[in-house]
Design an enzyme around this catalytic site. Structure first.
Site, PDB file in Angstrom:
ATOM      1  CE1 TYR A 200      -2.574  -3.291   2.011  1.00  0.00           C
ATOM      2  CE2 TYR A 200      -4.230  -1.752   1.227  1.00  0.00           C
ATOM      3  CZ  TYR A 200      -3.887  -2.999   1.691  1.00  0.00           C
ATOM      4  OH  TYR A 200      -4.858  -3.959   1.836  1.00  0.00           O
ATOM      5  N   PRO A 292     -11.913   1.088   0.243  1.00  0.00           N
ATOM      6  CG  PRO A 292     -11.324   0.794  -1.988  1.00  0.00           C
ATOM      7  CD  PRO A 292     -12.148   1.661  -1.101  1.00  0.00           C
ATOM      8  CE  LYS A 296      -9.970  -4.623   8.557  1.00  0.00           C
ATOM      9  NZ  LYS A 296      -9.370  -5.904   8.183  1.00  0.00           N
ATOM     10  CE1 TYR A 384      -4.637  -4.760   5.073  1.00  0.00           C
ATOM     11  CE2 TYR A 384      -3.799  -6.967   5.504  1.00  0.00           C
ATOM     12  CZ  TYR A 384      -4.194  -5.990   4.617  1.00  0.00           C
ATOM     13  OH  TYR A 384      -4.166  -6.231   3.266  1.00  0.00           O
TER      14      TYR A 384
HETATM   15  P1  FAD Z   1     -22.653  -6.816  -3.002  1.00  0.00           P
HETATM   16  O1  FAD Z   1     -21.452  -7.587  -3.318  1.00  0.00           O
HETATM   17  O2  FAD Z   1     -22.807  -5.445  -3.604  1.00  0.00           O
HETATM   18  O3  FAD Z   1     -23.901  -7.706  -3.401  1.00  0.00           O
HETATM   19  C1  FAD Z   1     -25.211  -7.192  -3.446  1.00  0.00           C
HETATM   20  C2  FAD Z   1     -26.000  -7.978  -4.460  1.00  0.00           C
HETATM   21  O4  FAD Z   1     -27.342  -7.476  -4.467  1.00  0.00           O
HETATM   22  C3  FAD Z   1     -25.466  -7.817  -5.872  1.00  0.00           C
HETATM   23  O5  FAD Z   1     -25.276  -9.072  -6.474  1.00  0.00           O
HETATM   24  C4  FAD Z   1     -26.521  -6.992  -6.565  1.00  0.00           C
HETATM   25  O6  FAD Z   1     -26.623  -7.285  -7.958  1.00  0.00           O
HETATM   26  C5  FAD Z   1     -27.766  -7.389  -5.795  1.00  0.00           C
HETATM   27  N1  FAD Z   1     -28.839  -6.417  -5.941  1.00  0.00           N
HETATM   28  C6  FAD Z   1     -28.740  -5.079  -6.023  1.00  0.00           C
HETATM   29  N2  FAD Z   1     -29.935  -4.538  -6.254  1.00  0.00           N
HETATM   30  C7  FAD Z   1     -30.821  -5.549  -6.309  1.00  0.00           C
HETATM   31  C8  FAD Z   1     -32.212  -5.617  -6.540  1.00  0.00           C
HETATM   32  N3  FAD Z   1     -32.915  -4.527  -6.852  1.00  0.00           N
HETATM   33  N4  FAD Z   1     -32.802  -6.825  -6.515  1.00  0.00           N
HETATM   34  C9  FAD Z   1     -32.080  -7.959  -6.269  1.00  0.00           C
HETATM   35  N5  FAD Z   1     -30.750  -7.960  -6.068  1.00  0.00           N
HETATM   36  C10 FAD Z   1     -30.124  -6.760  -6.087  1.00  0.00           C
HETATM   37  N6  FAD Z   1     -13.850  -4.311  -0.919  1.00  0.00           N
HETATM   38  C11 FAD Z   1     -12.608  -4.597  -0.612  1.00  0.00           C
HETATM   39  O7  FAD Z   1     -12.358  -5.040   0.525  1.00  0.00           O
HETATM   40  N7  FAD Z   1     -11.609  -4.418  -1.550  1.00  0.00           N
HETATM   41  C12 FAD Z   1     -11.890  -3.955  -2.826  1.00  0.00           C
HETATM   42  O8  FAD Z   1     -11.006  -3.808  -3.649  1.00  0.00           O
HETATM   43  C13 FAD Z   1     -13.190  -3.640  -3.169  1.00  0.00           C
HETATM   44  N8  FAD Z   1     -13.514  -3.167  -4.397  1.00  0.00           N
HETATM   45  C14 FAD Z   1     -14.809  -2.857  -4.669  1.00  0.00           C
HETATM   46  C15 FAD Z   1     -15.160  -2.348  -5.930  1.00  0.00           C
HETATM   47  C16 FAD Z   1     -16.480  -1.987  -6.215  1.00  0.00           C
HETATM   48  C17 FAD Z   1     -16.847  -1.424  -7.586  1.00  0.00           C
HETATM   49  C18 FAD Z   1     -17.476  -2.157  -5.229  1.00  0.00           C
HETATM   50  C19 FAD Z   1     -18.921  -1.794  -5.531  1.00  0.00           C
HETATM   51  C20 FAD Z   1     -17.120  -2.680  -3.998  1.00  0.00           C
HETATM   52  C21 FAD Z   1     -15.791  -3.030  -3.696  1.00  0.00           C
HETATM   53  N9  FAD Z   1     -15.417  -3.551  -2.445  1.00  0.00           N
HETATM   54  C22 FAD Z   1     -14.152  -3.849  -2.161  1.00  0.00           C
HETATM   55  C23 FAD Z   1     -16.351  -3.789  -1.410  1.00  0.00           C
HETATM   56  C24 FAD Z   1     -16.763  -5.260  -1.369  1.00  0.00           C
HETATM   57  O9  FAD Z   1     -16.751  -5.788  -2.664  1.00  0.00           O
HETATM   58  C25 FAD Z   1     -18.136  -5.262  -0.761  1.00  0.00           C
HETATM   59  O10 FAD Z   1     -18.010  -4.807   0.583  1.00  0.00           O
HETATM   60  C26 FAD Z   1     -18.818  -6.610  -0.802  1.00  0.00           C
HETATM   61  O11 FAD Z   1     -19.125  -6.955  -2.134  1.00  0.00           O
HETATM   62  C27 FAD Z   1     -20.095  -6.555   0.023  1.00  0.00           C
HETATM   63  O12 FAD Z   1     -20.872  -7.677  -0.229  1.00  0.00           O
HETATM   64  P2  FAD Z   1     -22.447  -7.590  -0.229  1.00  0.00           P
HETATM   65  O13 FAD Z   1     -22.908  -8.954  -0.501  1.00  0.00           O
HETATM   66  O14 FAD Z   1     -22.879  -6.868   0.993  1.00  0.00           O
HETATM   67  O15 FAD Z   1     -22.827  -6.604  -1.435  1.00  0.00           O
HETATM   68  C1  DHB Z   2      -7.375  -5.820  -2.768  1.00  0.00           C
HETATM   69  C2  DHB Z   2      -8.278  -4.822  -2.586  1.00  0.00           C
HETATM   70  C3  DHB Z   2      -8.191  -4.031  -1.466  1.00  0.00           C
HETATM   71  O1  DHB Z   2      -9.074  -3.060  -1.260  1.00  0.00           O
HETATM   72  C4  DHB Z   2      -7.206  -4.221  -0.529  1.00  0.00           C
HETATM   73  O2  DHB Z   2      -7.133  -3.407   0.551  1.00  0.00           O
HETATM   74  C5  DHB Z   2      -6.303  -5.238  -0.710  1.00  0.00           C
HETATM   75  C6  DHB Z   2      -6.390  -6.039  -1.842  1.00  0.00           C
HETATM   76  C7  DHB Z   2      -7.458  -6.669  -3.977  1.00  0.00           C
HETATM   77  O3  DHB Z   2      -8.363  -6.436  -4.793  1.00  0.00           O
HETATM   78  O4  DHB Z   2      -6.633  -7.557  -4.128  1.00  0.00           O
END
Ligand code: FAD
Ligand code: DHB
Length: 389
Positions: A200, A292, A296, A384
């Site tokens: 990082y 991100p 977490k 972490y």
């Molecule tokens: P989500 O993964 O968002 O799942 C929610 C689901 O609900 C989706 O499949 C969606 O299609 C569905 N949904 C939405 N609306 C509707 C509806 N109307 N009807 C039915 N279903 C619906 N976290 C990290 O730690 N590192 C990262 O690098 C990182 N990158 C990310 C990049 C992006 C673009 C995003 C959006 C998030 C990122 N995150 C990252 C965060 C991490 O991916 C999320 O915290 C994690 O996906 C949370 O899971 P969830 O199941 O709560 O939500």
């Molecule tokens: C990745 C994403 C993150 O946000 C992070 O803190 C570490 C790793 C990854 O996509 O690998």
């Protein structure tokens, strides 16, 4: 159609909840707006806390994770061409596992299918009804036809933009938010990682992160403007910018190649309180967002789901409402700590447009303090690897 718990969203929160409830003998139906392939095409988080790995084991979906996940005993912080290793194993006796969210989702989907559990993909116009009474319902349309699911409870696991949180009556939620004036541009490429541990890096040009999915697949990010046009970022520009933000040794080890995915994610801190309204419960990104930095987001979704699954299991198994009644307060206590850590790491490592020379020196002083203080590194490591559930 009828079920015990209707789950909205087949992201990691919804799928893990479905699997834990299946193990506890509780029936679920998952409703997902997108197709299965679309859900699996999203590249997101990459680092799992031990608590998340344990939950995936409890859900019976850890075979591939154990075989293919990369155990990391440390990571590095970069600052102004210096690098500081945070030795997680030595500082707090724990490690993290690098295993992509896409793979977690794939494993959970496969287990759900193998158990014959129902997921309805491409469910349009999902709407939640009567969750303030005894008989909640969910309606949706499938290929244009109206459908309805009666249930005991609804779990809103539908991410930040989903309908669950949006269905709550005005004034019933308190929200807390910080939108950061930048995003992360992420690139996935089939090239060996530049370092065997994550880096990082805070730099005058902006933040950069070196991560990976396997010994032959790298995931890199650079801080970019919140509204930047993806088409302005050729692969060549991305690789040049990444190298410019890393210390000379890391930069020299960057192997470039064609990107197989490239996307921009906005950065936000957000919490909604409380997480329960009658028979509707919010979990994961539907309830909170972390930037991100600190990895977490996915791990918090997992701990929410752990508390919620326990609450449902107690309700159906022991006829006790204590777990469901305590869910919101219990989950929020952990959520706020992760919000603090993610905000702190974001503040330490990013370039802010309104930063003056004093603010830059504060970031540098924080880094120097970490270099010189085992206590400071221990606090970082403890967060972490994930605070206890
Ligand atoms: P989500 O993964 O968002 O799942 C929610 C689901 O609900 C989706 O499949 C969606 O299609 C569905 N949904 C939405 N609306 C509707 C509806 N109307 N009807 C039915 N279903 C619906 N976290 C990290 O730690 N590192 C990262 O690098 C990182 N990158 C990310 C990049 C992006 C673009 C995003 C959006 C998030 C990122 N995150 C990252 C965060 C991490 O991916 C999320 O915290 C994690 O996906 C949370 O899971 P969830 O199941 O709560 O939500
Ligand atoms: C990745 C994403 C993150 O946000 C992070 O803190 C570490 C790793 C990854 O996509 O690998």
């Amino acid at each position: 159609m009828r079920t015990q718990v209707a789950i909205i969203g087949s992201g990691p929160a919804g799928l893990l909840l479905g699997q834990l409830l299946h193990k506890a003998g509780v029936e679920t139906v998952i409703l997902e707006r997108k197709s299965k392939d679309y859900v699996l095409s999203r590249i997101r988080a990459g680092v799992l806390e031990q608590g998340t790995v344990n939950l995936l084991a409890e859900a019976g979906v850890d075979a591939r994770l154990r075989a293919e996940g990369l155990s990391h005993e440390g990571f590095a912080l970069g600052f102004a061409n210096r690098r500081l290793r945070i030795d997680l194993k030595d500082l707090v006796g724990k490690v993290v596992t690098v295993y992509g969210q896409t793979e977690v989702t794939r494993d959970l989907m496969a287990a759900r299918e193998a158990a014959g559990l129902v997921t309805i993909y491409e469910a349009d116009d999902v709407a939640l009804h009567d969750f303030d009474g005894a008989c909640p319902r969910v309606t949706w349309t499938e290929s244009g036809r109206a459908q309805e699911l009666a249930c005991d409870f609804i779990a809103g696991c539908d991410g930040f933009h989903g309908p669950s949180r949006a269905s709550l009556p005005e004034g019933s939620l308190q929200t807390f938010e910080r939108v950061y004036p930048f995003g992360w541009l992420g690139v996935l490429a089939d090239v060996p990682p530049c370092s065997h541990e994550l880096i990082y890096a805070g730099h005058d040009r902006g933040f950069a992160l070196c991560s990976m999915r396997s010994p032959t697949r790298s995931r890199y990010y650079v801080q970019c403007g919140a509204d930047e046009d993806l088409s302005a970022w050729s692969d060549e520009r991305f690789w040049d910018e990444l190298r410019a933000r890393l210390d000379p040794e890391a930069a020299a080890h960057v192997v470039t190649g064609p990107s197989i995915e490239k996307s921009i994610a906005p950065l936000r801190s957000f919490v909604a309180e409380p997480l329960r309204f009658g028979r509707l419960f919010l979990a994961g990104d539907a309830a909170h967002i972390v930037p991100p930095t600190g990895a977490k987001g996915l791990n918090l979704a997992a701990s929410d789901v752990h508390y919620l699954a326990q609450g449902f299991a107690e309700h159906y198994g022991e006829r006790s409402s204590a777990g469901l009644d305590g869910y919101s307060a219990r989950a929020l206590a952990r959520i706020w700590k992760a919000e603090r850590f993610s905000w702190w790491m974001t503040s330490l490592l990013h370039r802010f447009a309104d930063q003056n020379s004093f603010d830059r020196r504060m970031q540098e002083a924080e880094f120097i303090y970490l270099e010189g203080s085992r206590a400071a590194r221990t606090a970082l490591a403890e967060n972490y690897v994930g605070l206890p559930y």
